[in-house]
Each structure stands twice: as structure tokens, then as C-alpha cells.
Write a protein that holds these residues in place. Structure first.
Motif, short mmCIF file in Angstrom:
data_model
loop_
_atom_site.label_atom_id
_atom_site.label_comp_id
_atom_site.label_asym_id
_atom_site.label_seq_id
_atom_site.Cartn_x
_atom_site.Cartn_y
_atom_site.Cartn_z
N THR A 61 17.57 12.17 2.27
CA THR A 61 17.09 11.21 3.26
C THR A 61 15.65 10.80 2.98
N PHE A 62 15.01 11.47 2.01
CA PHE A 62 13.63 11.15 1.66
C PHE A 62 13.57 10.39 0.33
N SER A 63 12.57 9.57 0.18
CA SER A 63 12.34 8.88 -1.09
C SER A 63 10.87 9.00 -1.44
N ALA A 64 10.53 8.74 -2.69
CA ALA A 64 9.13 8.82 -3.11
C ALA A 64 8.30 7.80 -2.34
N PRO A 65 7.04 8.11 -2.01
CA PRO A 65 6.20 7.16 -1.28
C PRO A 65 6.04 5.84 -2.02
N LYS A 66 5.80 4.77 -1.28
CA LYS A 66 5.63 3.45 -1.88
C LYS A 66 4.52 3.48 -2.93
N GLY A 67 4.79 2.83 -4.06
CA GLY A 67 3.79 2.75 -5.11
C GLY A 67 3.75 3.95 -6.03
N THR A 68 4.71 4.87 -5.86
CA THR A 68 4.77 6.06 -6.73
C THR A 68 6.11 6.07 -7.45
N TYR A 69 6.27 7.00 -8.36
CA TYR A 69 7.53 7.11 -9.10
C TYR A 69 7.74 8.56 -9.47
#
Length: 426
Positions: free
Chosen positions: A3-11
């Protein structure tokens, strides 16, 4: 799926791409290690003042891009937006400059953080390899670092990297240029924020990438026309040493870079295949930074090369780095007794320096062989009860498909010999 994804602008950096990133880091670090640079690692966060003083109050990094936090004890900290100030702080704190062997030569690798608008080639965290030579003022040192960076790009197989070179003068000649530039800039049609920057550090306005600002900068006074004789002579020595080493460069009188601490030699490596984010690395001399952060006068020079940007440059040129296989031998057991035996074989191979893996999870023979092929291994070692009773295993060459029994006793030596291109003694 999480349900989580990497923060915006990161990879996230995952296999197989991560192998290329590691190869780039190693290619950049290798010439540094051969040139007397020792490895340094600093915390991911520092006191805010280190960057506001060192990087400069007028920079976008300090005014807009730093991730800051206040601890429960009331201390203001910032995630590191660049590496030089941290490395210099660490060297000063450890009194490395007092050991009597100047310059102190250090290299580092890590992740840095800036709150920027995400776009291709620009993220809110990015990976760099950097190098700093602290405590010596010598054009040969400036040339050494530029050559080491150029050699790293060459070793990676990149042909489209260009070197831009300039001198920003020193505390003797820059004040007169600063006054002349301020007079010119005050007559332009600029927004309030940019006009305020004119009074703090007018050189930063030259680094403004907005087309409406750049158009107005035609005719701006150039620092090269205001250099004192000492800076001219210093810069010419750097240019001569680079030319003698076969490092091509373009003189760029408008190159200032985005940090306030640079003096004299300033340079940037760019790649035209990356669009607007064309810089893949850069650096320069920063003779006054030590004093800005409370240290003694320590003339220094350094650079940082972007791992992310370098990978993009490799892709733009279609260069594929030779990445070693993660697995050379893959063991496929057929039955419980074979599982115990081959697991021991895998452990022995690993201890002998052979990259080996195992068919975990009790898969069928067919599924295990598919896993062996997907692993990239050169050989599969297959064994069942009959093989073990005869004291052998089946070694299959996954490239040619050829398979033959090999004595279990001495298997590790046989496989190591085959992988190195030879054959074990009979």
C-alpha cells in the motif's frame, strides 16, 4: 502489492539496474584510489548552519531545496544537499590537516537530498561520487582532479562528455568584477527575488537558467576580463596541464556553477544527450570554505560526479557496461539427500570464491532448471540419489547444453578451473 510507494521525486534501485550503478561508482572510484585518495563517509544530516554558511545563503540549495528538521532538543538539522561541506567539516573535526601531509586527499560516495521539481535526470535524492584535495594551492592539483574525472568517463566508454572550464578569480580580483556586474544587473528587468540576489552574490544571477533572464545577460561583463595577473597565471597553468594530458576542454567565461564557495578553477562535465539536465558532474577550487565554516585557511579543490546522470549518459550513447554475472553455478537437487549434499557443495563453492546459488523452495526439476537459466549461471550442478551413490554430480553447461558427470570430490576445484577458462588437473 504494497500500500506504500516511494516518495515523489525518488526511486528505488533494484537489480538488474543496480549492477550498472555499482559499476559506475567503481569506475569513478578506481582512479581516485590509485592516486592517494582515502575513503571518507559522513552522516546523512548535518547542522543547518554548515550549509547556510558553506554553500551560501544566496543559493537555491539553501533558500529553497534543503530538507530541514528540528530535533526534540531544538537543534536544526538538514539532510545533506551536497558533499564538500560535510567532508571538509569531518576533516577539520578530525584534525587531518594537522598531520603534516597536505593535501589531505579524500573520496566519498553517497546519497544527497534536494527538494526540487522532479524531472528526467533530476530527483529529490541522487547518488554521487566525490573527491576533495584539502590544504594545498597548486594548479597541478586542480588538473589532477579534472584528469581523474575525465579518465573515469573514458574508462566507462563515454565519448559524448564535454568539459567546460573557467576561472572565478579570488578575493583580490573578484570584488572589482562583482561591482561591475552589479552595476550591469541593476539595469535589467528582473523579478524581486533575483534583484535581491544581485546584492548577495551577483554571480548567481549568471547561473539563472530562465530564458528571459539569459536573454538579458548578453553584454554582461565577464570575469575573465577582470582576473588579476596571479589568477590568470594560475588558470593558464591548469589549462596547460590539461592539454598536455590530452584532456580536451572548452573555455566557458559564463560558467559559475550553483555554489557560492568556488574560487579560481571551476569546471563542469556536460553531456548533450541528456536534454536540459546536461551536467553529469563538476567542481572547482574553494579556497575560502574552511574559514567560512570556522576552520583555518585551507585552500582546497574537489568535484562530485553524478552516478544517476552518468547512467543516463551511458544509456543515451547505448553503452552497456560489462557487469559480472551474479551467479556462476546453480545447484539443482533431485531428492532430500541431494538437497543436503548440494547445499554443502554451494557453501564450499562460495567459500572458494565462486558465485553459487541453490534451488530453494522444493521446486520440481523442471522449475529448478528454469530458475538456473534465469539466474545467468554458466553451469548447473544436478544430482539425484543414483548420482550420489556413484560419487558424482551432473555438470551442465547452460550455454552449450552439454552435460557430463564430475566426481563430487574435487567438484569445487573443477568448476573454478572451468570458470577461469582452464581445466582441473587430472
Amino acid at each position: 502489492m504494497s500500500t506504500f510507494s516511494a516518495p515523489k521525486g525518488t526511486y528505488d534501485l533494484l537489480p538488474p539496474d543496480s549492477a550498472t550503478f555499482l559499476a559506475v561508482r567503481e569506475a569513478i572510484a578506481a582512479p581516485l584510489r590509485r592516486s592517494g585518495y582515502g575513503y571518507v563517509e559522513t552522516p546523512g544530516f548535518e547542522h543547518v548552519e554548515l550549509f547556510s554558511r558553506g554553500v551560501g545563503q544566496s543559493t537555491d540549495i539553501v533558500t529553497k531545496e534543503m530538507y530541514t528538521l528540528t530535533t526534540k532538543g531544538g537543534t536544526d538539522l538538514a539532510l545533506r544537499p551536497e558533499g564538500t561541506a560535510s567532508v571538509l567539516r569531518a576533516a577539520l573535526q578530525a584534525n587531518l590537516h594537522r598531520a603534516g601531509n597536505l593535501p589531505v586527499k579524500l573520496w566519498y560516495s553517497g546519497t544527497y537530498y534536494r527538494y526540487e521539481r522532479p524531472q528526467a535526470g533530476r530527483y529529490r535524492h541522487f547518488s554521487q561520487v566525490g573527491a576533495e584535495a584539502i590544504g594545498a594551492e597548486d594548479p597541478a592539483l586542480d588538473a589532477e582532479l579534472v584528469i581523474l574525472a575525465a579518465d573515469a568517463y573514458r574508462a566507462l566508454g563515454l565519448s559524448g562528455v564535454r568539459l567546460l572550464l573557467n576561472s572565478l578569480g579570488d578575493r583580490e580580483c573578484r570584488p572589482a568584477y562583482r561591482a561591475a556586474l552589479q552595476d550591469f544587473l541593476r539595469g535589467l528587468d528582473l523579478d524581486e527575488e533575483t534583484r535581491a540576489r544581485i546584492e548577495i552574490n551577483p554571480l548567481r544571477v549568471l547561473d539563472d537558467k530562465r530564458p528571459d533572464v539569459q536573454r538579458q545577460l548578453d553584454g554582461a561583463p565577464l570575469l575573465v576580463d577582470h582576473l588579476c595577473e596571479s589568477c590568470k597565471e594560475y588558470h593558464e597553468r591548469v589549462r596547460e596541464l590539461l592539454t598536455a594530458a590530452g584532456v580536451a576542454f572548452t573555455d566557458d567565461p559564463r560558467l559559475v556553477r550553483g555554489l557560492d564557495y568556488y574560487t579560481r578553477t571551476t569546471f563542469e562535465f556536460v553531456h548533450d544527450g541528456l536534454g536540459s539536465q546536461s551536467a553529469v558532474g563538476g567542481g572547482g577550487r574553494y579556497d575560502g570554505l574552511s574559514e567560512l565554516i570556522g576552520g583555518p585557511p585551507l585552500p582546497s579543490v574537489g568535484w562530485a560526479l553524478g552516478v544517476d546522470r552518468t547512467v543516463l549518459a551511458l544509456r543515451a550513447e547505448g553503452v552497456e557496461l560489462p557487469v559480472p554475472a551474479g551467479t556462476d553455478v546453480f545447484a539443482v537437487p533431485l531428492g532430500e539427500e541431494a538437497r543436503r549434499t548440494l547445499f554443502g557443495v554451494v557453501t564450499e563453492l562460495r567459500r572458494a570464491g565462486v558465485a553459487a546459488d541453490f534451488a530453494y523452495g522444493g521446486r520440481s526439476a523442471k522449475a529448478s532448471m528454469k530458475a538456473a537459466n534465469r539466474s545467468g549461471a554458466r553451469f548447473a550442478v544436478v544430482a539425484g540419489e543414483r548420482d550420489l551413490a556413484e560419487g558424482v554430480v551432473q555438470v551442465k553447461d547452460l550455454d552449450s547444453g552439454e552435460q557430463a558427470p564430475v566426481a563430487l570430490d574435487g567438484l569445487a576445484a573443477e568448476l573454478a578451473a572451468r570458470l577461469s577458462g582452464g581445466a582441473a588437473d587430472a
